[in-house]
Structures are given as structure tokens and as C-alpha cells.
Design a protein around this motif. Structure first.
Motif, short mmCIF file in Angstrom:
data_model
loop_
_atom_site.label_atom_id
_atom_site.label_comp_id
_atom_site.label_asym_id
_atom_site.label_seq_id
_atom_site.Cartn_x
_atom_site.Cartn_y
_atom_site.Cartn_z
N ASP A 605 71.22 52.01 4.45
CA ASP A 605 70.56 52.22 3.17
C ASP A 605 69.83 53.56 3.18
N CYS A 606 69.63 54.14 2.01
CA CYS A 606 68.85 55.37 1.91
C CYS A 606 67.39 55.09 2.25
N VAL A 607 66.66 56.14 2.58
CA VAL A 607 65.26 55.96 2.98
C VAL A 607 64.40 55.44 1.83
N GLU A 608 64.77 55.76 0.60
CA GLU A 608 63.99 55.27 -0.54
C GLU A 608 64.00 53.73 -0.57
N LEU A 609 65.20 53.14 -0.35
CA LEU A 609 65.28 51.68 -0.32
C LEU A 609 64.56 51.12 0.90
N ARG A 610 64.57 51.87 1.98
CA ARG A 610 63.91 51.38 3.19
C ARG A 610 62.39 51.39 3.05
N TRP A 611 61.88 52.11 2.05
CA TRP A 611 60.45 52.04 1.74
C TRP A 611 60.19 51.18 0.51
N GLY A 612 61.20 50.41 0.09
CA GLY A 612 61.00 49.44 -0.99
C GLY A 612 60.89 50.04 -2.37
N ALA A 613 61.44 51.24 -2.58
CA ALA A 613 61.35 51.88 -3.91
C ALA A 613 62.02 50.98 -4.96
N PRO A 614 61.36 50.71 -6.08
CA PRO A 614 61.94 49.86 -7.12
C PRO A 614 63.19 50.50 -7.73
N ASP A 615 64.18 49.69 -8.05
CA ASP A 615 65.39 50.19 -8.71
C ASP A 615 65.03 50.86 -10.02
N GLY A 616 65.66 52.00 -10.29
CA GLY A 616 65.45 52.71 -11.54
C GLY A 616 64.20 53.54 -11.60
N SER A 617 63.41 53.56 -10.51
CA SER A 617 62.18 54.35 -10.50
C SER A 617 62.48 55.81 -10.19
N GLU A 618 61.52 56.68 -10.51
CA GLU A 618 61.66 58.09 -10.18
C GLU A 618 61.80 58.28 -8.68
N GLU A 619 61.08 57.47 -7.90
CA GLU A 619 61.15 57.55 -6.45
C GLU A 619 62.56 57.29 -5.94
N ALA A 620 63.24 56.32 -6.55
CA ALA A 620 64.57 55.93 -6.09
C ALA A 620 65.68 56.83 -6.62
N ALA A 621 65.35 57.79 -7.48
CA ALA A 621 66.38 58.61 -8.13
C ALA A 621 67.16 59.46 -7.14
N THR A 622 66.57 59.76 -6.00
CA THR A 622 67.25 60.62 -5.02
C THR A 622 68.09 59.82 -4.03
N CYS A 623 68.12 58.51 -4.16
CA CYS A 623 68.88 57.65 -3.24
C CYS A 623 70.38 57.91 -3.41
N LYS A 624 71.07 58.18 -2.31
CA LYS A 624 72.50 58.50 -2.37
C LYS A 624 73.34 57.59 -1.49
N ARG A 625 72.72 56.60 -0.87
CA ARG A 625 73.49 55.81 0.10
C ARG A 625 72.99 54.37 0.11
N ARG A 626 73.92 53.43 0.09
CA ARG A 626 73.56 52.01 0.13
C ARG A 626 74.44 51.29 1.15
N ALA A 627 73.87 50.27 1.75
CA ALA A 627 74.64 49.47 2.71
C ALA A 627 75.79 48.77 2.00
N PRO A 628 76.92 48.57 2.67
CA PRO A 628 78.06 47.90 2.04
C PRO A 628 77.72 46.47 1.63
N GLY A 629 78.50 45.96 0.67
CA GLY A 629 78.22 44.64 0.11
C GLY A 629 78.20 43.54 1.14
N ALA A 630 79.12 43.60 2.12
CA ALA A 630 79.16 42.55 3.13
C ALA A 630 77.86 42.51 3.94
N GLN A 631 77.29 43.69 4.21
CA GLN A 631 76.04 43.72 4.94
C GLN A 631 74.88 43.23 4.09
N LYS A 632 74.89 43.55 2.80
CA LYS A 632 73.85 43.04 1.89
C LYS A 632 73.89 41.52 1.84
N SER A 633 75.10 40.96 1.87
CA SER A 633 75.22 39.50 1.86
C SER A 633 74.60 38.90 3.12
N LYS A 634 74.83 39.54 4.26
CA LYS A 634 74.21 39.08 5.50
C LYS A 634 72.69 39.15 5.39
#
Length: 651
Positions: A605-634
């Protein structure tokens, strides 16, 4: 004046007798003085160490003195001409208590290290003669049948010097943040390491790389000290436990009985037929796989032994063995100030290991504190304070025996080296500190007991809460570095990291261990709970705190709640977003994002998500990477562990 002849004759006859009597008297007085000094030294548990092993002109002379008792004294290094070359009244630690002094370039001759006691006429001073030569003599050499030669035994004196050495190695003001990229950076620091080049072989200038993780760190420190001092050393080969059982250690290896190197994988045998088999060399011509061997030479052999043999032989399960087990490297001690010495380890039930390095006693201006160091998968060594967010405790047979433990003494016998049993340790006057006290405490009782050990007098509730907030802040700042390491891995072209299954997310190897933060985040969530619940804790246990006159526990709780909110809003930090820009957060944000942080440990995951940035926030706007769906399910499946603040036992 003239004497009669008979008196002269009598005098000549008596001279040998008088001389003999005086000689006997002086010898008796000297013996009595030495006996008194020895008795004083024994009563106070004073021991002195001069470094290097063979002091010589041109090499710094370092002296460290340790004492069982909190005596007030001054350490002086006295030159051959009788002048004091160095002196200090600064006393570290306790127990053991220690003093340190150094002369950068001592003159050749007879020196003295002298600890002068204040207000003690019967035991005024302890002295140690030190012979400084023109050049070093008698440096140890490699010997057959042992990784390094044994010159001394583990006892109260060598243990106290071990504690004093560790405290000096990691000493700094309490509010100073200490961190190194590797343990060898600390060991190469001449100002910290009393044993720097102790053997006279330039051993700390040969570029040995020593990068332990948390499980390796206590073994590496113990091995380094044992190597320098010529003491026995060994380690147990343990499993990690499982099936509801604590780890067990069926094998024990030591410097006189080394663990054999692992066998190489089976070589591929030529098929002897087929299109491709015809091009394979026959088995006799296939290159043999080389098994790394300990190189000759004392220093290279030590480096290989620690970095390879020991590092491959120990793991976090080595610290979680059952507390009543004799076949272990560590044994549990009672929760008392005099037992929790530098060098004592803390094994938490979920696999992390820390090493105590200093106790700061309670004072009028602050609570008592224990400081410890730990190693991380990337080799980083950092100092941190004891508190509930760093030192986790739980009682579950499946997790093993957590808590504070010390290295089991190793003794030399005719049959080789062996470890003392729990019963032998309990009866040994040099130790006598084996205890199953911690096994009988509930989680809350353990932390209450540690509060009492660190700060016997009632604490100011406001000051105690602010110190807890500071501990949380330190933990958050440490996580900034961990997450930043993951960002650098991503921006440096790091590939997608596979995610382990089940409890293995907390203990694995490779990039996941280096850059994912499930264990750190679980501890952070527990730390958040501790700080948020601090006002309630004061109200629950008002007898533990110095409650202001005229105020009820409810009044104090309300005041603490207000100050807590203010402190959390005012304490701020920054992290680097994906695009390299800085983003500021307050501790308040971290606390409010606790729910998001339950799924913020994935390196993919991007660092923004790793600091709990809310979806759609200005803080999260620079996020360019997310864990694959299978890992999110885990992660969704495993989220319960983080929500309930518990780490599951391994299968």
C-alpha cells in the motif's frame, strides 16, 4: 654522645631481632590492611576492569568500576608520578552502580585506579594497580577446540561488569533519541565501548559487520563481551512452539562444541539419457557445493561465528521458552529493582525481544524509568523506554513464558561446558535470582507491579500521563522511519511483496519482514489504548497516585481528560508522501485513525494509506499504489486480531 662498649655490643646483637620483629609487625599490618580492603571490597561488591587487556603507551587507558552497593565515591586514575590524571564522581546505574574514567595517552609505569569512598573511614578506598608497558604483550590467539580461549568464569563480578559495559555502551540523557543503523556502529564508538580493541588485536578496526535483529541482539552482545573477556558462551537450538506448547530446546551448542554447518541441498544427478541429459557432466565432474566454514584466526573466526553460526541458530522463540524449563538460554527473575539489571532481556509473548540498558530512579521531578534497546529486521538498533506500548505481556501457555529474563550462567567442567539449572541458580550466591513470580501474574497485575518497581512512591498523575503521551509520541516517530523505509523500497523499484498467510504475517523473512509493520502496528494500537485510557486508570487506582488535596478521583480524571486532548492536538510530526512532499499530522490524528490503522501494515500500500489517510482526502490524493485485492481480503480476515489487540498463537 658516647655509649658504653657493652651497650654497643648488646645493640649489635639486638638489631637482627628488632628488624625481624618490625618486619613481622609491618607484614602483619600490611596483611591486616589487605584483609580489611578485601573485606570492604567484598562487602560492597566492588570490582574494577582496566582496558585494554595489556595497557600500553599510546593506547587509551580506560577503567570501569562496578559496585553492588550505592556507595558515594570518586574514581581517580593516578599516574606513576603520583599525580591524578583523570577523576570522576559521576556514578551510573544501579544496581550495579558504576564509574568510568579514561586517560587518552598514559605514560609507561605503575598506575593506580582508586575509588575513594565518601564518609567511610573503615573502607575509605579501593585500589587496583595497572602496569602500563611500552608495547602490548600477551594478546590472546586462536586455540584448537574453542572459538575463543576461556580465561575467566561467569560470576557476580563478571556479570556486574557486563551490566556496566552495556549501560555505558548505550548511555545518553533520557530525552535523547538513540538509534544506529547497525550494532557495529555502536561497538566501533571508542567513547561508548569500554572494550574497544580490548584484546590488542585491532579487532574493532577490521570492519566486522554486525547487524542483529531483535532475537540476535542479546546473543550478539553477550557473545561480544564473552569473546573479549575470555568467558564461556553457547546457545540453545529451539523450535518455535506450537500446538498449545511453549518453544522447547532439544540441543545446545557452545564455543567448544560447535553446531555443524547445514548440509548442502542434494546435487542434481545426471540422467544419463535423453537429449538434455547427454550434455550434463557425470556426477564426479559436477562442481561440489561449498559449505561455509569458520575461517582461521581469532578475530575472523569470531565474526563468522556470531554473524553466521549464532545468527542462524537463534530466533525469538529462544526467549519465549517456558519459565520452569531448565534446558534454555534464559531464566526468569523476580520483578525487583536489584534484579532488573542492564543485560536483562524482555521476551514478549508475540516474539519481540528487548535488552534493558539503564534504570533511572524515581525523583521529585519524574517517575522511574527503565530504558531498553532492540534490533529490527533491517539491522537498526534503537533505545526506548519501558511502557505498555513497547513491552507486551500476556499469559497463555501456547505463547510460552514472557517477561524479564537473564542469561543462564555457563560453567566449565572436565566434561566440557554446561549450563546451570534453575535450582542451581537459585542456590548460587553469585546469582540467587531465579523466580517464577511473573508466571503467576495477570496482565494488569504485571503492569501494576512494574509501576511499583519503577516508582515506589506515588506519582503525580498529570506528570505520569504526560510521560505516557511522550512514550506514544516516540513510538509514532519510530514508525515514521519504518514506513519511510517502505516508501523508499517502492520508489527504488521494489517489486510487489507476497503476503504470508495467517499468523505468519507477524514472523517471516524477506521484504515483508523488512518493510511491513504488523507487529509494530499492533503495539501502536495497544499504546493508543493505554494513553486514551490513562485518566480512567488513575481513577481506578487512586492510591497509586499523589492525588491533589481536596480533589476526588472524578475531579482528577476530568482534568486529565482535558489535558490529554490538548497534548494530543499540540504534538505533531510529519511523514513523506508518495510524491516526496511532507504531510503534517498530530497525535490526535493517529488516535482518531486507530480503526484505519488496523489495516495499514501492508508494504504494497502507499504510505498515505499506511498512515490511515481517509479516502478522497487531500492527503490521500498522492497515493499511487494499493495492495492487490487478494491481499486486502486476507487483511480483512485478519483484522479481528488488530481490533481485539491480540496476536494469534501460531498453528
Amino acid at each position: 654522645m658516647f655509649f658504653p662498649r657493652h651497650w654497643i655490643a648488646a645493640k649489635s646483637t639486638l638489631l637482627p631481632i628488632v628488624g625481624a620483629v618490625l618486619s613481622l609487625a609491618f607484614s602483619t599490618l600490611a596483611a591486616e590492611a589487605q584483609a580489611t580492603a578485601d573485606a570492604c571490597e567484598a562487602a560492597s561488591g566492588v570490582t574494577m576492569l582496566a582496558a585494554p587487556l595489556s595497557p600500553s603507551k599510546g593506547s587509551p587507558l580506560r577503567v570501569i568500576v562496578s559496585s553492588e552497593q550505592p556507595i558515594e565515591g570518586t574514581l581517580s586514575l593516578i599516574a606513576p608520578d603520583g599525580k591524578v590524571a583523570a577523576t570522576t564522581a559521576e556514578r551510573l546505574g544501579g544496581p550495579p552502580y558504576s564509574w568510568y574514567a579514561e586517560v587518552p595517552s598514559p605514560a609507561v609505569g605503575k598506575w593506580q585506579a582508586k575509588l575513594t569512598r565518601a564518609a567511610s573511614p573503615d573502607c575509605a578506598a579501593f585500589t587496583k594497580p595497572i602496569d602500563v608497558r611500552r608495547s602490548p604483550q600477551g594478546a590472546p590467539r586462536a586455540t584448537a577446540g574453542s572459538v575463543w580461549p576461556i580465561r575467566d568464569t561467569w560470576n557476580r563480578d563478571t556479570e556486574n561488569l557486563y551490566s556496566a559495559w552495556i549501560e555505558k555502551l548505550f548511555d545518553a540523557p533520557q530525552d535523547q533519541s538513540l538509534s544506529w543503523k547497525a550494532l557495529h556502529e555502536v561497538l566501533r564508538d571508542k567513547q561508548r565501548n569500554v572494550l574497544f580493541n580490548y584484546l590488542g588485536l585491532g579487532e574493532d578496526q577490521k570492519g566486522l559487520v554486525i547487524q542483529p535483529d531483535c532475537a540476535d541482539l542479546p546473543y550478539f552482545l553477550r557473545a561480544y563481551y564473552a569473546f573479549k573477556m575470555g568467558l564461556p558462551f553457547g546457545y540453545a537450538k529451539c523450535n518455535r512452539g506450537g500446538g498449545g506448547q511453549a518453544p522447547r530446546c532439544p540441543q545446545w551448542w557452545n564455543i567448544q562444541k560447535e553446531e555443524p554447518p547445514p548440509q548442502p541441498p542434494p546435487q542434481k544427478v545426471a540422467s544419463g539419457g535423453g537429449l538434455f541429459g547427454m550434455f550434463e557432466p557425470p556426477p564426479s565432474q559436477q562442481p561440489a557445493l561449498k559449505i561455509p566454514q569458520r575461517p582461521p584466526g581469532l578475530v575472523p573466526g569470531f565474526g563468522f561465528y556470531v554473524r553466521t553460526t549464532v545468527a542462524n541458530g537463534v530466533h525469538s522463540g529462544s526467549g519465549r521458552t517456558a519459565n520452569d524449563d531448565d534446558n534454555t538460554d534464559y531464566y526468569p527473575v523476580a520483578l525487583k529493582q536489584e534484579m532488573l539489571r542492564p543485560g536483562t532481556i524482555f521476551a514478549d509473548p508475540y516474539g519481540h525481544i528487548l535488552v534493558l540498558v539503564k534504570r533511572i530512579p524515581q525523583s521529585a521531578s519524574g517517575a522511574g524509568v527503565f530504558l531498553a534497546v532492540d534490533g529490527q529486521p533491517d539491522g537498526t538498533v534503537a533505545r526506548k523506554r519501558f511502557w505498555r506500548g513497547n513491552f507486551l505481556f500476556a499469559q497463555d501457555p501456547a505463547l510460552g513464558g514472557p517477561g524479564f529474563k537473564r542469561f543462564r550462567p555457563i560453567v566449565a567442567t572436565r566434561g566440557g561446558l554446561r549450563r546451570l539449572s534453575n535450582e542451581e541458580i537459585a542456590k548460587n550466591p553469585d546469582y540467587a535470582d531465579f523466580s517464577l513470580e511473573q508466571s503467576k501474574l495477570s496482565v494488569e497485575d504485571f503492569y501494576d507491579r512494574m509501576d511499583d518497581v519503577m516508582s515506589p512512591a506515588p506519582l503525580d498523575p498529570m506528570q505520569a500521563m504526560k510521560e505516557a503521551i511522550t512514550s506514544l509520541e516516540e513510538q509514532v516517530v519510530t514508525r515514521v522511519t519504518s514506513v519511510e523505509n517502505g516508501r523508499k523500497y517502492q520508489t527504488g523499484g521494489g517489486k510487489e511483496v507476497s503476503m504470508p498467510d495467517g499468523p505468519s504475517i507477524f514472523e517471516t523473512t524477506g521484504a515483508w519482514e523488512d518493510f511491513a509493520t504488523p507487529s509494530r502496528d499492533l503495539r501502536l494500537l495497544i499504546a493508543i489504548d493505554v494513553v486514551r485510557g490513562f485518566p480512567e486508570r488513575v481513577a481506578r487506582r487512586p492510591d497509586r497516585y499523589a492525588m491533589p488535596a481536596g480533589k476526588t478521583p472524578a475531579d482528577v480524571k476530568a482534568e486529565l481528560d482535558n489535558v490529554l486532548a490538548s497534548e494530543m492536538a499540540n504534538r505533531k510530526f510529519a511523514y513523506t508522501r508518495t510524491d516526496g512532499s511532507q504531510w503534517n499530522l498530530a497525535l490526535k490524528d493517529v488516535v482518531e485513525r486507530a480503526q484505519n490503522l488496523e489495516m495499514a501494515y501492508n508494504i504494497n500500500d502507499c504510505v498515505e494509506l499506511r498512515w490511515g489517510a481517509p479516502d478522497g482526502s487531500e492527503e490521500a490524493a498522492t497515493c499511487k499504489r494499493r495492495a492487490p485485492g487478494a491481499q486486502k481480503s486476507k487483511m480483512t480476515e485478519y483484522r479481528e486480531w488488530f481490533r481485539e489487540r491480540r496476536r494469534p498463537p501460531r498453528a
